[in-house]
Design a protein around this motif. Structure first.
Motif, PDB file in Angstrom:
ATOM      1  N   LEU A   1       0.817  -1.218   0.000  1.00 33.23           N
ATOM      2  CA  LEU A   1       0.000   0.000   0.000  1.00 33.23           C
ATOM      3  C   LEU A   1       0.848   1.265   0.000  1.00 33.23           C
ATOM      4  CD1 LEU A   1      -2.886   1.171   0.142  1.00 33.23           C
ATOM      5  CD2 LEU A   1      -2.616   1.232   2.627  1.00 33.23           C
ATOM      6  N   ARG A   2       1.895   1.280   0.803  1.00 24.89           N
ATOM      7  CA  ARG A   2       2.683   2.504   0.930  1.00 24.89           C
ATOM      8  C   ARG A   2       3.152   3.064  -0.410  1.00 24.89           C
ATOM      9  NH1 ARG A   2       8.100   2.014   4.137  1.00 24.89           N
ATOM     10  NH2 ARG A   2       6.757   1.735   5.955  1.00 24.89           N
ATOM     11  N   PRO A   3       3.675   2.244  -1.347  1.00 25.51           N
ATOM     12  CA  PRO A   3       4.112   2.812  -2.630  1.00 25.51           C
ATOM     13  C   PRO A   3       2.970   3.399  -3.462  1.00 25.51           C
ATOM     14  CG  PRO A   3       5.070   0.635  -2.270  1.00 25.51           C
ATOM     15  CD  PRO A   3       4.004   0.806  -1.245  1.00 25.51           C
ATOM     16  N   ARG A   4       1.728   3.011  -3.173  1.00 23.69           N
ATOM     17  CA  ARG A   4       0.596   3.488  -3.955  1.00 23.69           C
ATOM     18  C   ARG A   4       0.011   4.795  -3.442  1.00 23.69           C
ATOM     19  NH1 ARG A   4       1.266  -1.692  -4.711  1.00 23.69           N
ATOM     20  NH2 ARG A   4       0.421  -2.756  -6.528  1.00 23.69           N
ATOM     21  N   LEU A   5       0.328   5.156  -2.204  1.00 23.95           N
ATOM     22  CA  LEU A   5      -0.315   6.325  -1.602  1.00 23.95           C
ATOM     23  C   LEU A   5       0.172   7.668  -2.144  1.00 23.95           C
ATOM     24  CD1 LEU A   5      -0.751   5.280   2.121  1.00 23.95           C
ATOM     25  CD2 LEU A   5      -2.286   4.970   0.173  1.00 23.95           C
ATOM     26  N   PRO A   6       1.473   7.881  -2.393  1.00 19.45           N
ATOM     27  CA  PRO A   6       1.884   9.201  -2.872  1.00 19.45           C
ATOM     28  C   PRO A   6       1.180   9.635  -4.159  1.00 19.45           C
ATOM     29  CG  PRO A   6       3.788   7.976  -2.113  1.00 19.45           C
ATOM     30  CD  PRO A   6       2.639   7.012  -2.104  1.00 19.45           C
TER      31      PRO A   6
END
Length: 301
Positions: A108-113
């Motif tokens: 998820l983290r790489p998709r949030l920005p």
């Protein structure tokens, strides 16, 4: 409540437009529909709203009084409805997402920005929890979206697969030096294991893929802890072996804090031990623009 909102809006428009035909044009309905709504309003309230004066109709004192009160409230209500409609169409406001921390960090983290850059008025509330609780919070409406590692037994949820994780067995070098590196099912069965829960999530599918469905599961589960990071820490501390997602253990493997274990080639199943991750949401969730934007981003990115 006496009357109905649609008829009250019609009365208000007639008072502003002056005639049924002009009000009908503003409302996008026929003049006869305007007349029918006003008659229904008079019938429901038991109050005569119009009286005939020659060929024209004019408001009665009661009708004029009602229109005056509508003038105090309907414009504000109209603005509130327009604001609500705009909020429904705009990607603005908060969306809550729940799921397991390790997979969030990896997936998820790489998709949030990119998501937050595309929608600057969007706000995310990210919470970490175990799958059973995430499912419950989704059904209760306390979460908008969830990431689940198991298909939930909940007809009220919609799910869509988004990723697969591969399970690997790992052990600390010092532990293996002391107790030996296992080869076959009997060797592995003699070792101590750390598991996620009583159902042996990850461990059971890895074991069956490695040794087949008839081989008894390892009896020495010395610790159950529903936290993948804590499981890995216990492996590094030499407590026992564990089966964990490959992305979670990759840094520890590179740094040689743990090593991956591979059963004997002749004993392994042809199946690879994997798990599927799903994005889940309530079937009855309101399809707001912000919800749809986040859900579709997770499903397509």
């Amino acid at each position: 409540m006496l009357g109905n909102h649609e008829a009250l809006w019609t009365l208000w428009e007639v008072s502003r437009a002056g005639t049924h035909a002009a009000a009908a044009a503003r409302l996008g309905i026929t003049a006869s529909a305007v007349g029918q709504q006003l008659k229904a309003l008079e019938r429901d309230t038991g109050v005569a709203l119009f009286e005939r004066v020659g060929r024209r109709a004019r408001l009665t004192p009661a009708g004029a009084s009602l229109v005056a009160r509508l003038g105090e409230h309907l414009p504000a209500l109209d603005a509130a409805l327009e604001e609500a409609s705009e909020a429904q169409r705009s990607v603005r406001g908060e969306v809550s997402i729940g799921g397991p921390w390790p997979f969030f960090r990896y997936w998820l983290r790489p998709r949030l920005p990119g998501l937050l850059a595309k929608h600057p008025e969007l706000r995310l509330d990210v919470r970490f929890d175990v799958p059973s609780r995430v499912s419950r919070l989704l059904l209760e409406g306390a979460l908008d979206l969830g990431i689940l590692g198991l298909l939930p037994d909940a007809p009220g949820l919609e799910v869509h697969p988004v990723a697969q994780e591969e399970f690997v067995a790992v052990g600390a070098p010092a532990y293996l030096k002391r107790w030996g590196t296992p080869r076959g099912a009997r060797d592995y069965g003699a070792h101590r294991f750390i598991a996620f829960d009583a159902d042996l999530a990850m461990l059971a599918p890895w074991w069956r893929a490695a040794f087949g469905p008839k081989e008894p599961l390892p009896p020495q589960v010395v610790c159950r802890v529903a936290n993948l990071d804590e499981m890995l820490a216990l492996v590094e501390a030499g407590v026992g072996l564990a089966v964990l997602p490959d992305y979670l253990v990759a840094p520890a493997v590179r740094e040689k804090r743990v090593v991956t274990l591979t059963p004997e080639p002749g004993r392994r199943s042809t199946r690879r031990p994997r798990g599927t991750l799903y994005v889940a949401w309530r079937r009855a969730a309101a399809p707001t623009a912000r919800f749809m934007a986040v859900r579709d981003w997770l499903l397509t990115k």
